[in-house]
Design an enzyme around this catalytic site. Sequence first.
Site, PDB file in Angstrom:
ATOM      1  N   LYS A   1       7.390   8.009  13.452  1.00 60.43           N
ATOM      2  CA  LYS A   1       6.321   8.858  14.008  1.00 60.43           C
ATOM      3  C   LYS A   1       5.121   9.046  13.096  1.00 60.43           C
ATOM      4  CE  LYS A   1       8.222  13.376  12.856  1.00 60.43           C
ATOM      5  NZ  LYS A   1       9.302  14.271  13.236  1.00 60.43           N
TER       6      LYS A   1
ATOM      7  N   ARG B   1      13.668  25.731  15.946  1.00 64.52           N
ATOM      8  CA  ARG B   1      12.755  24.896  16.703  1.00 64.52           C
ATOM      9  C   ARG B   1      13.506  24.498  17.967  1.00 64.52           C
ATOM     10  NH1 ARG B   1       9.803  19.540  14.355  1.00 64.52           N
ATOM     11  NH2 ARG B   1      11.629  18.581  15.315  1.00 64.52           N
TER      12      ARG B   1
END
Length: 362
Positions: A39, A134
Amino acid sequence: MDNICSPYLEINLPAIYHNAKIIVEKGRDYGILIDGVTKVSLGDPKIAEVLVEAGVFGISDSRIESIKRMKESNLNTNFTLIRLPCLSQVEEEIKYADISLNSELSTLRALNEAGEKLKKKHRVVIMVEMGDIREGIWNREELYFVVREVLKMKNLELFGVGTNFTCFGGVIPTEEKYMDFIEIVDDLKRKFNISFAIVSGGNSSTIPLLFKGKIPLGVNHLRIGEGIMLGRETAYRKVIPGARTDTFRFIGEILEVKEKPSVPWGVIGEDAFGHKPSFKARGVRKRAILNFGRQDIDPEGIKPEILGVEVLGATSDYTVVDISERDDLKVGDSISFSLNYSALLQAFTSPFVKKIYKEVDL
Ligand SMILES: *Cc1c(COP(=O)(O)O)cnc(C)c1O
């Protein structure tokens, strides 16, 4: 090449291969599969290819656009979408990703329907919240319910369970955390009489445990980005034993060299980004202005590779450095920098940064 005034990002493919290889091999010693996370590079196909050569289990990325780009470069591996799927993009997700990490039943239902429509079976990993606050399911009853529902979905395969650490809450994965995680995994296995192909235990912050052989039995998969890309683990930000840190360099060109006072003069308001600037009074100093700025890097995340250069700050398109200690630098010269994760992400994201690949080790 036309004359382009462009900063460069030099990508050292053999160094990235080396880092991927030592982490993959360490994983192999302890029965842990390693996914390479691309990423930070926006799914760069050349980097992905190097990771596949190094023996990763698969390639993970956070954006379906990046997975599509890698898939279209004909890499023979499996692709995992590690950001939670977007409800409004499920068809693309089914089409390009083989596996996705999930925590919402409504999204799982939509993925199942998209799978039906596209006649494609999709593998899902259910994320469990272990304290980093998260993504992931925290409530045990909700976890049971989601697993029960997924097991009924014809176009989804419950491929595994996963958890994530040290991203939002800064929680470091410890042996105790993993014991708690494995307790939940074992509970699900018993309750539903199922097994999981992967139990995915986290990211580069688990590397210290991996290298000490201390990941409790039961976890068999990690998703590693920064550890491969920068050669550092992310729990304590130490260099991984045997890893290379010369994976990326950032190179800019000098546009102006002048002696100027180190403190601005006049009525002082805010800088271009709404901050009240403060400066150390150091008298008249020699400064250089470089051809890149906040659009291309994070000025806090770059470090000059030569002595006697100090980064003072950056605006959108300029970075100002102090070069008083040097008498050799002039307009048109290059200065190179090492980058941290944040600067690297920015450099990959900026269309103005030219990407140059080093294919062989010199
Ligand atoms: C970014 C990310 C990773 C990789 O993290 P690194 O610290 O770069 O190894 C792994 N899993 C998830 C879910 C992520 O978002």
